[in-house]
Write a protein that holds these residues in place. Structure first.
Motif, PDB file in Angstrom:
ATOM      1  N   ALA A   6       0.836  -1.208   0.000  1.00 47.34           N
ATOM      2  CA  ALA A   6       0.000   0.000   0.000  1.00 47.34           C
ATOM      3  C   ALA A   6       0.865   1.250   0.000  1.00 47.34           C
ATOM      4  CB  ALA A   6      -0.935  -0.015   1.202  1.00 47.34           C
ATOM      5  N   ALA A   7       1.993   1.193  -0.680  1.00 49.21           N
ATOM      6  CA  ALA A   7       2.883   2.355  -0.771  1.00 49.21           C
ATOM      7  C   ALA A   7       2.242   3.411  -1.669  1.00 49.21           C
ATOM      8  CB  ALA A   7       4.238   1.938  -1.340  1.00 49.21           C
ATOM      9  N   ASN A   8       2.574   4.663  -1.398  1.00 48.46           N
ATOM     10  CA  ASN A   8       2.131   5.790  -2.234  1.00 48.46           C
ATOM     11  C   ASN A   8       0.614   5.886  -2.375  1.00 48.46           C
ATOM     12  OD1 ASN A   8       4.843   6.636  -3.013  1.00 48.46           O
ATOM     13  ND2 ASN A   8       4.887   4.705  -4.125  1.00 48.46           N
ATOM     14  N   ASN A   9      -0.107   5.725  -1.272  1.00 48.77           N
ATOM     15  CA  ASN A   9      -1.566   5.751  -1.332  1.00 48.77           C
ATOM     16  C   ASN A   9      -2.189   6.881  -0.521  1.00 48.77           C
ATOM     17  OD1 ASN A   9      -3.004   3.560  -2.887  1.00 48.77           O
ATOM     18  ND2 ASN A   9      -1.356   2.420  -1.918  1.00 48.77           N
ATOM     19  N   ARG A  10      -1.402   7.787  -0.068  1.00 51.55           N
ATOM     20  CA  ARG A  10      -1.889   8.934   0.719  1.00 51.55           C
ATOM     21  C   ARG A  10      -2.580   8.524   2.018  1.00 51.55           C
ATOM     22  NH1 ARG A  10      -4.103  12.863  -4.084  1.00 51.55           N
ATOM     23  NH2 ARG A  10      -2.096  13.060  -5.114  1.00 51.55           N
ATOM     24  N   LEU A  11      -2.208   7.388   2.552  1.00 54.54           N
ATOM     25  CA  LEU A  11      -2.716   6.991   3.855  1.00 54.54           C
ATOM     26  C   LEU A  11      -2.167   7.977   4.874  1.00 54.54           C
ATOM     27  CD1 LEU A  11      -2.035   3.165   3.614  1.00 54.54           C
ATOM     28  CD2 LEU A  11      -4.214   4.333   3.257  1.00 54.54           C
ATOM     29  N   SER A  12      -3.009   8.433   5.799  1.00 55.63           N
ATOM     30  CA  SER A  12      -2.522   9.459   6.717  1.00 55.63           C
ATOM     31  C   SER A  12      -2.936   9.256   8.164  1.00 55.63           C
ATOM     32  CB  SER A  12      -2.987  10.842   6.258  1.00 55.63           C
ATOM     33  OG  SER A  12      -4.398  10.895   6.233  1.00 55.63           O
ATOM     34  N   THR A  13      -3.951   8.462   8.429  1.00 53.62           N
ATOM     35  CA  THR A  13      -4.457   8.343   9.791  1.00 53.62           C
ATOM     36  C   THR A  13      -4.303   6.931  10.328  1.00 53.62           C
ATOM     37  OG1 THR A  13      -6.684   7.760   9.064  1.00 53.62           O
ATOM     38  CG2 THR A  13      -6.199  10.122   9.316  1.00 53.62           C
ATOM     39  N   VAL A  14      -4.378   6.830  11.633  1.00 51.49           N
ATOM     40  CA  VAL A  14      -4.363   5.517  12.267  1.00 51.49           C
ATOM     41  C   VAL A  14      -5.583   4.726  11.807  1.00 51.49           C
ATOM     42  CG1 VAL A  14      -4.517   4.313  14.479  1.00 51.49           C
ATOM     43  CG2 VAL A  14      -3.098   6.343  14.273  1.00 51.49           C
ATOM     44  N   GLU A  15      -6.696   5.420  11.657  1.00 50.16           N
ATOM     45  CA  GLU A  15      -7.927   4.758  11.232  1.00 50.16           C
ATOM     46  C   GLU A  15      -7.775   4.098   9.851  1.00 50.16           C
ATOM     47  OE1 GLU A  15      -7.870   8.011  12.400  1.00 50.16           O
ATOM     48  OE2 GLU A  15      -8.544   7.413  14.391  1.00 50.16           O
ATOM     49  N   SER A  16      -6.962   4.695   8.998  1.00 55.44           N
ATOM     50  CA  SER A  16      -6.780   4.124   7.662  1.00 55.44           C
ATOM     51  C   SER A  16      -6.016   2.799   7.690  1.00 55.44           C
ATOM     52  CB  SER A  16      -6.085   5.122   6.732  1.00 55.44           C
ATOM     53  OG  SER A  16      -4.781   5.406   7.173  1.00 55.44           O
ATOM     54  N   LEU A  17      -5.363   2.516   8.831  1.00 51.55           N
ATOM     55  CA  LEU A  17      -4.618   1.265   8.968  1.00 51.55           C
ATOM     56  C   LEU A  17      -5.173   0.350  10.057  1.00 51.55           C
ATOM     57  CD1 LEU A  17      -1.027   2.750   8.676  1.00 51.55           C
ATOM     58  CD2 LEU A  17      -2.250   1.438   6.950  1.00 51.55           C
ATOM     59  N   ALA A  18      -6.099   0.841  10.843  1.00 54.53           N
ATOM     60  CA  ALA A  18      -6.611   0.074  11.992  1.00 54.53           C
ATOM     61  C   ALA A  18      -7.202  -1.276  11.584  1.00 54.53           C
ATOM     62  CB  ALA A  18      -7.636   0.901  12.753  1.00 54.53           C
ATOM     63  N   HIS A  19      -7.768  -1.363  10.400  1.00 55.47           N
ATOM     64  CA  HIS A  19      -8.358  -2.633   9.939  1.00 55.47           C
ATOM     65  C   HIS A  19      -7.326  -3.752   9.830  1.00 55.47           C
ATOM     66  CE1 HIS A  19      -6.760  -0.826   6.293  1.00 55.47           C
ATOM     67  NE2 HIS A  19      -6.721  -2.042   5.784  1.00 55.47           N
ATOM     68  N   LEU A  20      -6.042  -3.400   9.794  1.00 61.27           N
ATOM     69  CA  LEU A  20      -4.997  -4.414   9.698  1.00 61.27           C
ATOM     70  C   LEU A  20      -4.948  -5.304  10.939  1.00 61.27           C
ATOM     71  CD1 LEU A  20      -2.153  -2.313   8.064  1.00 61.27           C
ATOM     72  CD2 LEU A  20      -3.672  -3.968   6.972  1.00 61.27           C
ATOM     73  N   ARG A  21      -5.494  -4.811  12.034  1.00 61.81           N
ATOM     74  CA  ARG A  21      -5.562  -5.639  13.248  1.00 61.81           C
ATOM     75  C   ARG A  21      -6.387  -6.906  12.995  1.00 61.81           C
ATOM     76  NH1 ARG A  21      -6.127  -0.311  16.500  1.00 61.81           N
ATOM     77  NH2 ARG A  21      -4.146  -0.306  17.625  1.00 61.81           N
ATOM     78  N   GLY A  22      -7.266  -6.849  12.029  1.00 60.11           N
ATOM     79  CA  GLY A  22      -8.079  -8.003  11.678  1.00 60.11           C
ATOM     80  C   GLY A  22      -7.418  -8.925  10.672  1.00 60.11           C
ATOM     81  N   CYS A  23      -6.169  -8.663  10.382  1.00 55.54           N
ATOM     82  CA  CYS A  23      -5.414  -9.481   9.413  1.00 55.54           C
ATOM     83  C   CYS A  23      -4.154 -10.029  10.085  1.00 55.54           C
ATOM     84  CB  CYS A  23      -5.039  -8.644   8.196  1.00 55.54           C
ATOM     85  SG  CYS A  23      -6.412  -7.886   7.347  1.00 55.54           S
ATOM     86  N   PRO A  24      -4.301 -10.941  11.031  1.00 61.39           N
ATOM     87  CA  PRO A  24      -3.134 -11.419  11.785  1.00 61.39           C
ATOM     88  C   PRO A  24      -2.137 -12.229  10.966  1.00 61.39           C
ATOM     89  CG  PRO A  24      -5.051 -12.740  12.306  1.00 61.39           C
ATOM     90  CD  PRO A  24      -5.529 -11.602  11.435  1.00 61.39           C
ATOM     91  N   SER A  25      -2.502 -12.604   9.752  1.00 58.36           N
ATOM     92  CA  SER A  25      -1.594 -13.416   8.938  1.00 58.36           C
ATOM     93  C   SER A  25      -0.614 -12.567   8.114  1.00 58.36           C
ATOM     94  CB  SER A  25      -2.396 -14.322   8.008  1.00 58.36           C
ATOM     95  OG  SER A  25      -3.186 -13.531   7.140  1.00 58.36           O
ATOM     96  N   ILE A  26      -0.761 -11.255   8.130  1.00 54.53           N
ATOM     97  CA  ILE A  26       0.142 -10.408   7.326  1.00 54.53           C
ATOM     98  C   ILE A  26       1.565 -10.510   7.852  1.00 54.53           C
ATOM     99  CG2 ILE A  26       0.763  -8.025   6.718  1.00 54.53           C
ATOM    100  CD1 ILE A  26      -2.177  -7.412   6.435  1.00 54.53           C
ATOM    101  N   THR A  27       2.476 -10.835   6.958  1.00 50.40           N
ATOM    102  CA  THR A  27       3.897 -10.894   7.303  1.00 50.40           C
ATOM    103  C   THR A  27       4.675  -9.753   6.657  1.00 50.40           C
ATOM    104  OG1 THR A  27       4.360 -12.389   5.455  1.00 50.40           O
ATOM    105  CG2 THR A  27       3.887 -13.404   7.595  1.00 50.40           C
ATOM    106  N   VAL A  28       4.210  -9.271   5.514  1.00 46.43           N
ATOM    107  CA  VAL A  28       4.878  -8.189   4.790  1.00 46.43           C
ATOM    108  C   VAL A  28       3.895  -7.033   4.621  1.00 46.43           C
ATOM    109  CG1 VAL A  28       6.010  -7.492   2.648  1.00 46.43           C
ATOM    110  CG2 VAL A  28       6.337  -9.814   3.528  1.00 46.43           C
ATOM    111  N   LEU A  29       4.321  -5.857   5.098  1.00 49.26           N
ATOM    112  CA  LEU A  29       3.486  -4.662   4.990  1.00 49.26           C
ATOM    113  C   LEU A  29       4.321  -3.521   4.428  1.00 49.26           C
ATOM    114  CD1 LEU A  29       0.819  -3.167   5.511  1.00 49.26           C
ATOM    115  CD2 LEU A  29       1.672  -2.690   7.835  1.00 49.26           C
ATOM    116  N   ASP A  30       3.906  -3.022   3.273  1.00 49.43           N
ATOM    117  CA  ASP A  30       4.591  -1.899   2.629  1.00 49.43           C
ATOM    118  C   ASP A  30       3.655  -0.691   2.628  1.00 49.43           C
ATOM    119  OD1 ASP A  30       5.879  -0.037   1.054  1.00 49.43           O
ATOM    120  OD2 ASP A  30       6.312  -1.429  -0.582  1.00 49.43           O
ATOM    121  N   VAL A  31       3.913   0.244   3.539  1.00 45.63           N
ATOM    122  CA  VAL A  31       3.145   1.486   3.606  1.00 45.63           C
ATOM    123  C   VAL A  31       4.082   2.689   3.467  1.00 45.63           C
ATOM    124  CG1 VAL A  31       1.161   0.598   4.882  1.00 45.63           C
ATOM    125  CG2 VAL A  31       3.160   1.401   6.137  1.00 45.63           C
ATOM    126  N   GLN A  32       5.194   2.471   2.796  1.00 43.52           N
ATOM    127  CA  GLN A  32       6.152   3.564   2.639  1.00 43.52           C
ATOM    128  C   GLN A  32       5.592   4.662   1.738  1.00 43.52           C
ATOM    129  OE1 GLN A  32       9.826   2.235   0.806  1.00 43.52           O
ATOM    130  NE2 GLN A  32       8.720   0.709  -0.374  1.00 43.52           N
TER     131      GLN A  32
END
Length: 110
Positions: A6-32
């Protein structure tokens, strides 16, 4: 889902990423190169038990976290790669010592 790019997507808030708590299987996260500023986002990453590769560079939050690399390594026990560098076992030992006892503890660990 084990990889989220999810790089270069203008994510800016905690809320925009909070749903990731429901994805415990994620091993690689690209939010650069987003616009993440709030240090509370670290709690989201902490709640991702299998996170082993995190790309967060290029976000304002990185410059808000003093001793960013050390703190991230100590906080995320499964982390093997942070931004543009691998996390070696010696890095982990030193980071954990630093977080627990400061510079002196890190020196002793080296």
């Amino acid at each position: 889902l084990d990889t989220l790019l999810a790089a270069n997507n203008r994510l800016s808030t905690v809320e925009s990423l909070a749903h990731l708590r429901g994805c415990p299987s994620i091993t690689v996260l690209d939010v650069q190169r987003n616009k993440i500023e709030d240090v509370e986002v670290l709690e989201v990453f902490r709640d991702m038990p299998k996170l082993s590769c995190l790309y967060l560079q290029g976000n304002p939050v990185v410059s808000k976290i003093r001793h960013y690399r050390k703190k991230m390594i100590a906080m995320l026990p499964e982390l093997k790669y942070l931004d543009d560098r691998p996390v070696f076992e010696n890095d982990r030992r030193c980071a954990e010592a630093f977080v627990e006892g400061g510079v002196e503890a890190e020196r002793e660990e080296r």
